[in-house]
Scaffold this active site. Structure first.
Site, PDB file in Angstrom:
ATOM      1  N   CYS A 187       0.658  -3.685  -5.436  1.00 37.86           N
ATOM      2  CA  CYS A 187       1.859  -3.696  -6.272  1.00 37.86           C
ATOM      3  C   CYS A 187       2.816  -2.634  -5.739  1.00 37.86           C
ATOM      4  O   CYS A 187       2.663  -2.175  -4.601  1.00 37.86           O
ATOM      5  CB  CYS A 187       1.515  -3.495  -7.743  1.00 37.86           C
ATOM      6  SG  CYS A 187       0.758  -1.903  -8.140  1.00 37.86           S
ATOM      7  N   ASN A 222       0.999   1.256  -7.317  1.00 34.14           N
ATOM      8  CA  ASN A 222      -0.465   1.413  -7.321  1.00 34.14           C
ATOM      9  C   ASN A 222      -0.944   2.292  -8.485  1.00 34.14           C
ATOM     10  O   ASN A 222      -1.950   2.999  -8.374  1.00 34.14           O
ATOM     11  CB  ASN A 222      -0.981   1.939  -5.974  1.00 34.14           C
ATOM     12  CG  ASN A 222      -2.487   1.808  -5.771  1.00 34.14           C
ATOM     13  OD1 ASN A 222      -3.098   2.636  -5.109  1.00 34.14           O
ATOM     14  ND2 ASN A 222      -3.109   0.790  -6.336  1.00 34.14           N
ATOM     15  N   CYS A 274      -0.218   0.859 -11.978  1.00 29.76           N
ATOM     16  CA  CYS A 274      -0.293  -0.029 -13.152  1.00 29.76           C
ATOM     17  C   CYS A 274      -1.022  -1.339 -12.818  1.00 29.76           C
ATOM     18  O   CYS A 274      -2.176  -1.527 -13.204  1.00 29.76           O
ATOM     19  CB  CYS A 274       1.106  -0.339 -13.692  1.00 29.76           C
ATOM     20  SG  CYS A 274       2.006   1.115 -14.276  1.00 29.76           S
ATOM     21  N   ARG A 275      -0.350  -2.242 -12.106  1.00 29.99           N
ATOM     22  CA  ARG A 275      -0.893  -3.593 -11.937  1.00 29.99           C
ATOM     23  C   ARG A 275      -2.051  -3.679 -10.952  1.00 29.99           C
ATOM     24  O   ARG A 275      -3.105  -4.260 -11.273  1.00 29.99           O
ATOM     25  CB  ARG A 275       0.225  -4.558 -11.520  1.00 29.99           C
ATOM     26  CG  ARG A 275       1.256  -4.773 -12.614  1.00 29.99           C
ATOM     27  CD  ARG A 275       2.505  -5.451 -12.059  1.00 29.99           C
ATOM     28  NE  ARG A 275       3.211  -4.555 -11.140  1.00 29.99           N
ATOM     29  CZ  ARG A 275       4.265  -4.894 -10.424  1.00 29.99           C
ATOM     30  NH1 ARG A 275       4.729  -6.126 -10.502  1.00 29.99           N
ATOM     31  NH2 ARG A 275       4.854  -4.021  -9.621  1.00 29.99           N
ATOM     32  N   SER A 276      -1.875  -3.139  -9.743  1.00 33.84           N
ATOM     33  CA  SER A 276      -2.944  -3.347  -8.746  1.00 33.84           C
ATOM     34  C   SER A 276      -4.232  -2.588  -9.060  1.00 33.84           C
ATOM     35  O   SER A 276      -5.322  -3.134  -8.817  1.00 33.84           O
ATOM     36  CB  SER A 276      -2.449  -3.087  -7.315  1.00 33.84           C
ATOM     37  OG  SER A 276      -2.049  -1.756  -7.117  1.00 33.84           O
ATOM     38  N   ASP A 282       6.159  -6.248 -13.835  1.00 39.85           N
ATOM     39  CA  ASP A 282       5.964  -4.792 -13.761  1.00 39.85           C
ATOM     40  C   ASP A 282       6.089  -4.199 -15.167  1.00 39.85           C
ATOM     41  O   ASP A 282       7.141  -4.296 -15.800  1.00 39.85           O
ATOM     42  CB  ASP A 282       7.049  -4.225 -12.834  1.00 39.85           C
ATOM     43  CG  ASP A 282       6.855  -2.749 -12.557  1.00 39.85           C
ATOM     44  OD1 ASP A 282       6.068  -2.103 -13.273  1.00 39.85           O
ATOM     45  OD2 ASP A 282       7.505  -2.250 -11.626  1.00 39.85           O
TER      46      ASP A 282
HETATM   47  P1  4NP Z   1       2.996  -0.826 -10.551  1.00 35.94           P
HETATM   48  O1  4NP Z   1       4.091  -0.215 -11.543  1.00 35.94           O
HETATM   49  O2  4NP Z   1       3.755  -1.311  -9.321  1.00 35.94           O
HETATM   50  O3  4NP Z   1       2.402  -1.935 -11.323  1.00 35.94           O
HETATM   51  O4  4NP Z   1       2.035   0.302 -10.239  1.00 35.94           O
HETATM   52  C1  4NP Z   1       5.011   0.776 -11.131  1.00 35.94           C
HETATM   53  C2  4NP Z   1       4.629   2.102 -11.163  1.00 35.94           C
HETATM   54  C3  4NP Z   1       5.523   3.087 -10.781  1.00 35.94           C
HETATM   55  C4  4NP Z   1       6.778   2.723 -10.361  1.00 35.94           C
HETATM   56  C5  4NP Z   1       7.151   1.399 -10.312  1.00 35.94           C
HETATM   57  C6  4NP Z   1       6.257   0.411 -10.701  1.00 35.94           C
HETATM   58  N1  4NP Z   1       7.707   3.743  -9.999  1.00 35.94           N
HETATM   59  O5  4NP Z   1       8.860   3.395  -9.761  1.00 35.94           O
HETATM   60  O6  4NP Z   1       7.310   4.910  -9.916  1.00 35.94           O
END
Ligand code: 4NP
Length: 168
Positions: free
Chosen positions: A17, A20, A22-24, A134
């Site tokens: 994702c 790294n 939240c989703r992955s 997201d």
């Molecule tokens: P993820 O979510 O891609 O599912 O881990 C996010 C976590 C942090 C950020 C963006 C998306 N960020 O912009 O820091």
């Protein structure tokens, strides 16, 4: 158990994702449990990584940890890392959460990569969603939605890999 198989899993899956956190990592934690329940732990290498570098070394987002814990998954030991070129040799299955992830991965993909690069939700067509949204900037319900989509995809992915990793 065959010792060679223990040393080198028959398949390797990398969930990707943006951050790294939240989703992955949620996909990694849920998929590990799905593999264990199917008796396939040790046959599939599993990891997750982010396209950005903001959260390298960090545990998953507290909201992701809490939502996962409510369904019995423990994400606390996971730490963020960034996608690297070696991932395209170590993993035969590289699965992004959304189209932006897939575009970025496609740009990084070496020409000789022969694995499967795609979207996680390919494995849960019944959900009728293409992307895992997201949840980072939204409320807690977004994390439950992520879990719904990931649990369905993990089941489909285990079913897809089972004949591959149990082949003699
Ligand atoms: P993820 O979510 O891609 O599912 O881990 C996010 C976590 C942090 C950020 C963006 C998306 N960020 O912009 O820091």
């Amino acid at each position: 158990m065959n010792a060679d198989r223990t040393a080198e899993p028959a398949a390797a899956v990398l969930f990707v994702c943006l951050g790294n956190i939240c989703r992955s990592p949620t996909a990694e934690g849920v998929f590990r449990v799905a593999l264990e329940r199917a008796g396939l732990a040790g046959r599939v290498r599993t990891d997750s990584a982010g396209l950005g570098d903001w959260h390298v070394g960090a545990p998953p987002d507290r909201r992701a940890i809490q939502a996962a814990r409510r369904r019995g998954y423990d994400l606390t030991a996971l730490r963020g890392r960034q996608v690297e070129p070696a991932d395209f040799t170590r993993f035969g299955w590289i699965l992004g959460m959304d189209d932006a992830n897939l575009r970025a991965l496609t740009a990084l993909k070496p020409p000789d990569f022969e694995g499967h690069l795609g979207l996680l939700l390919e494995f849960a067509p019944q959900m009728q969603m293409r992307e895992v949204p997201d949840p980072y900037f939204g409320g807690p319900e977004g994390f439950d939605r992520v879990l719904d989509l990931i649990e369905a995809s993990a089941a489909g992915l285990v079913a897809r890999l089972q004949p591959i990793v149990t082949r003699d």
